[in-house]
Design a protein around this motif. Structure first.
Motif, PDB file in Angstrom:
ATOM      1  N   LYS A  29       0.816  -1.220   0.000  1.00 31.44           N
ATOM      2  CA  LYS A  29       0.000   0.000   0.000  1.00 31.44           C
ATOM      3  C   LYS A  29       0.853   1.276   0.000  1.00 31.44           C
ATOM      4  O   LYS A  29       0.392   2.336   0.412  1.00 31.44           O
ATOM      5  CB  LYS A  29      -0.925   0.016   1.227  1.00 31.44           C
ATOM      6  N   ASN A  54       3.279  -1.737  -6.218  1.00 33.77           N
ATOM      7  CA  ASN A  54       2.203  -0.948  -5.596  1.00 33.77           C
ATOM      8  C   ASN A  54       0.833  -1.524  -5.932  1.00 33.77           C
ATOM      9  O   ASN A  54       0.540  -1.805  -7.090  1.00 33.77           O
ATOM     10  CB  ASN A  54       2.254   0.504  -6.067  1.00 33.77           C
ATOM     11  N   GLY A  55       0.003  -1.705  -4.911  1.00 37.15           N
ATOM     12  CA  GLY A  55      -1.361  -2.177  -5.109  1.00 37.15           C
ATOM     13  C   GLY A  55      -1.494  -3.681  -5.250  1.00 37.15           C
ATOM     14  O   GLY A  55      -2.600  -4.212  -5.198  1.00 37.15           O
ATOM     15  N   LEU A 108      -0.954  -4.792   5.721  1.00 38.36           N
ATOM     16  CA  LEU A 108      -0.742  -3.701   4.770  1.00 38.36           C
ATOM     17  C   LEU A 108       0.632  -3.097   5.029  1.00 38.36           C
ATOM     18  O   LEU A 108       0.927  -2.673   6.153  1.00 38.36           O
ATOM     19  CB  LEU A 108      -1.803  -2.616   4.938  1.00 38.36           C
ATOM     20  N   ALA A 110       2.986  -0.001   4.346  1.00 39.79           N
ATOM     21  CA  ALA A 110       2.882   1.398   3.928  1.00 39.79           C
ATOM     22  C   ALA A 110       4.128   2.150   4.395  1.00 39.79           C
ATOM     23  O   ALA A 110       5.018   1.567   5.025  1.00 39.79           O
ATOM     24  CB  ALA A 110       1.626   2.022   4.517  1.00 39.79           C
TER      25      ALA A 110
END
Length: 130
Positions: A29, A54-55, A108, A110
């Motif tokens: 993320k 990413n994603g 996640l 980040a």
């Protein structure tokens, strides 16, 4: 007819073991173009290392061990030469009240660190990057 019923029962047990009851996943993320290196393992399994852009996300399904605790650990890395990292417990059967429950966790990754989503709740911050 009895053999047919026995065959169906055996097939049902095999299919359940194939798909697994529990799962965990990792999601990249990061806001900027960042490659995330993912390596996860347990005492019985070692998953193939992979890179998530990413994603992208990856989920694994499995059953808890019957006679001992199931623990999956992961090591995530990012940054230049993958210098920022964190090793953590991604799943443990202690989180599961009963072996009959279907438990899952999604992690996640980040900028700040790792967030855990447990049973479809809001993300909870868990770890900073090292």
């Amino acid at each position: 007819m009895k053999l047919f019923i026995i065959a169906l029962i055996v097939l049902g047990v095999c299919i359940e073991d194939t798909f697994g009851k529990n799962s965990f996943g990792v999601v990249n993320k990061f806001r900027w173009t960042t490659k995330l290196s993912v390596r996860c393992w347990s005492g019985n399994d070692k998953f193939q290392p992979l890179i998530l852009m990413n994603g992208q996300e990856k989920h694994w399904r499995f059953d808890d061990a019957f006679f001992h605790e199931t623990i999956f650990k992961c090591e995530l890395k990012h940054g230049k030469h993958f210098m920022h990292f964190r090793e953590f417990v991604a799943y443990t059967s202690k989180w599961n009240d009963s072996l009959k429950n279907r438990s899952n966790a999604t992690w996640l990754a980040a900028e700040k660190g790792l967030y855990k989503i447990w049973e479809h709740r809001s993300p909870e911050f868990m770890y900073y990057w090292i």
